[in-house]
Design a protein around this motif. Structure first.
Motif, PDB file in Angstrom:
ATOM      1  N   PRO A 204       0.705  -1.419   0.113  1.00  0.00           N
ATOM      2  CA  PRO A 204      -0.068  -0.006   0.203  1.00  0.00           C
ATOM      3  C   PRO A 204       0.917   0.982   0.116  1.00  0.00           C
ATOM      4  O   PRO A 204       2.084   1.593   0.467  1.00  0.00           O
ATOM      5  CB  PRO A 204      -1.324  -0.127   1.168  1.00  0.00           C
ATOM      6  CG  PRO A 204       0.715  -0.728   2.027  1.00  0.00           C
ATOM      7  CD  PRO A 204       0.849  -2.484   1.324  1.00  0.00           C
ATOM      8  N   HIS A 205       0.176   2.578  -0.662  1.00  0.00           N
ATOM      9  CA  HIS A 205       0.646   3.487  -0.400  1.00  0.00           C
ATOM     10  C   HIS A 205       2.002   3.623  -1.412  1.00  0.00           C
ATOM     11  O   HIS A 205       3.355   4.481  -1.275  1.00  0.00           O
ATOM     12  CB  HIS A 205       0.852   3.929   0.993  1.00  0.00           C
ATOM     13  CG  HIS A 205       0.299   4.377   2.064  1.00  0.00           C
ATOM     14  ND1 HIS A 205      -1.537   4.454   2.003  1.00  0.00           N
ATOM     15  CD2 HIS A 205       0.016   3.171   3.060  1.00  0.00           C
ATOM     16  CE1 HIS A 205      -1.546   4.333   2.864  1.00  0.00           C
ATOM     17  NE2 HIS A 205      -0.781   3.243   3.637  1.00  0.00           N
ATOM     18  N   ILE A 206       2.206   2.849  -2.576  1.00  0.00           N
ATOM     19  CA  ILE A 206       2.996   3.244  -3.719  1.00  0.00           C
ATOM     20  C   ILE A 206       2.409   2.748  -4.963  1.00  0.00           C
ATOM     21  O   ILE A 206       1.771   2.780  -4.621  1.00  0.00           O
ATOM     22  CB  ILE A 206       4.198   2.165  -3.254  1.00  0.00           C
ATOM     23  CG1 ILE A 206       5.176   1.279  -2.191  1.00  0.00           C
ATOM     24  CG2 ILE A 206       4.964   1.236  -4.046  1.00  0.00           C
ATOM     25  CD1 ILE A 206       5.753   0.325  -1.580  1.00  0.00           C
ATOM     26  N   ASP A 207       2.739   4.022  -6.030  1.00  0.00           N
ATOM     27  CA  ASP A 207       2.983   3.753  -6.616  1.00  0.00           C
ATOM     28  C   ASP A 207       2.663   2.428  -7.843  1.00  0.00           C
ATOM     29  O   ASP A 207       3.092   1.349  -7.305  1.00  0.00           O
ATOM     30  CB  ASP A 207       3.387   4.798  -7.628  1.00  0.00           C
ATOM     31  CG  ASP A 207       2.817   6.214  -7.991  1.00  0.00           C
ATOM     32  OD1 ASP A 207       2.422   6.346  -7.240  1.00  0.00           O
ATOM     33  OD2 ASP A 207       3.999   7.144  -8.072  1.00  0.00           O
ATOM     34  N   SER A 225      -1.888   4.346 -10.903  1.00  0.00           N
ATOM     35  CA  SER A 225      -2.075   5.152 -10.407  1.00  0.00           C
ATOM     36  C   SER A 225      -0.423   5.566 -11.722  1.00  0.00           C
ATOM     37  O   SER A 225      -0.599   7.362 -11.609  1.00  0.00           O
ATOM     38  CB  SER A 225      -0.918   5.188  -8.900  1.00  0.00           C
ATOM     39  OG  SER A 225       0.085   4.575  -9.697  1.00  0.00           O
TER      40      SER A 225
END
Length: 385
Positions: A204-207, A225
């Motif tokens: 999570p929270h990664i491109d 993303s």
């Protein structure tokens, strides 16, 4: 800050060049804007490997930067070095992965972001970052069905669960590659998406990035993303028949001659079925005009019966006989007697001869046509940088 270096040509004298390669930067930038709009709200990268698909990183990269592109993908580190000359502040991802710690040092020195394609790559990059005491960024490539490069899905999930191994890496992008994106109904597309979403959720929270050119048009779920179009930048969007081509390729006529029915033409002696006017053009497979696009009636043909062709003075002119290393012969009979002169230029790719048609005639795809274009053409850049 971004550099704006730009080469106006390639140094080949247009007076003596056998052909002309025209690159329209306005069309290129329009393609990028359309792809970015189709990808929104995901960001849109630019794939500029193979010298920007043969068109020149020196002109393509600054044009994409002017449209706001800040993420680039290349295949090899040396390509990344060239892109870095024109893009000071961009992220440049190198798809080739790592082979040793020496290569890892090269990536760091050039400020390039490696795409880690295996557990071996993961170990090399982790050890290198530990050695220098800095967690430099990297991308993680997961194989969800291409069976080419990438960690397996179980390997990627295990890495996500191993806090010490994962913590040794500064992963800024998780990516995969679609095998059948140009076939929208292919069931593998959905299976790959589902596999990739499992991996994405574990990081999570990664491109995240899954869609290249064709994948952009499979739907919003595929955008993640970051989308990374390649070929669509250079030939336009699907079904955009009115779109102006980025690439126009022309070959110079060096001889015009009459020939009679029954005479043989070029290697293999393809037999003429009528009295003909032939134009010999200074282009051949050494220039990337593929031998597989040779004319009808040639034994090597068997994919597209009509073979290749060009466009001259408002008429389609077919290739006659085999394309040779430096020369190709066109049947210009229907153009009209005395209308074709030495020095005329036959359009080989452009508004009248779409690159898809050229590729089909040679039994290949536009990617191969673009990346095969040689260095003997005079390159002319039009449009705003």
């Amino acid at each position: 800050m971004t550099s704006t270096k730009r080469d106006a040509g390639n140094g080949v004298d247009p007076r003596i060049a056998g052909g002309e390669l025209i690159i329209d930067l306005d069309a290129l930038k329009a393609n990028y804007r359309a792809l970015a709009q189709a990808s929104h709200p995901a960001r849109t990268a630019g794939v500029v490997k193979a010298n920007a698909y043969g068109l020149g990183s020196d002109v393509v990269v600054p044009a994409l930067l002017s449209e706001g592109c800040r993420d680039f993908f290349v295949a090899m580190p040396e390509e990344g070095l060239i892109v870095r000359q024109y893009a000071d502040d961009a992220r440049i991802f190198v798809l080739a992965g790592l082979v040793s710690e020496d290569v890892a040092r090269l990536y760091a020195a050039l400020d390039l972001t490696p795409v880690l394609n295996s557990l071996e790559d993961v170990a090399i990059w982790s050890d290198f970052c530990a050695t220098i005491g800095e967690q430099r960024p990297c991308a993680l490539h997961v194989d969800t069905g291409m069976t080419r490069l990438g960690l397996t899905v179980p390997e990627a999930l295990a890495l996500a669960e191993n806090e010490s191994r994962r913590g040794a890496l500064n992963i800024v992008l998780v990516m995969s590659h679609l095998a059948c994106a140009d076939e929208p109904e292919h069931p593998l597309n959905q299976r790959q998406l589902e596999s990739f979403q499992r991996v994405r959720d574990a990081f999570p929270h990664i491109d995240s990035s899954l869609a290249s050119s064709a994948g952009i048009f499979l739907g919003d779920d595929f955008h993640q993303s970051l989308t990374r179009p390649g070929i669509a930048l250079y030939i336009g969007l699907p079904d955009a028949a009115s779109q102006k081509p980025v690439v126009t390729l022309k070959a110079r006529v060096v001889q015009v001659r009459a020939a009679s029915a029954g005479e043989g033409v070029s290697y293999g002696s393809a037999v003429l079925v009528r009295d003909s006017i032939l134009a010999v053009a200074s282009v051949g497979y050494a220039d990337g005009y593929l031998r597989a696009g040779s004319g009808a009636g040639v034994p090597l043909r068997g994919v597209e019966a009509a073979g290749g062709g060009g466009f001259l003075h408002g008429r389609h002119v077919p290739v006659v006989g085999r394309v040779t290393m430096d020369l190709t012969i066109f049947d210009v009979t229907d153009v009209g007697v005395d209308r074709v002169q030495v020095g005329d230029q036959i359009e080989l790719i452009g508004e009248n001869i779409p690159i898809e048609r050229v590729a089909k005639a040679a039994g290949t795809i536009p990617y191969e046509i673009l990346t095969s274009l040689g260095s003997r053409y005079h390159r002319r850049i039009i449009g705003a940088a």
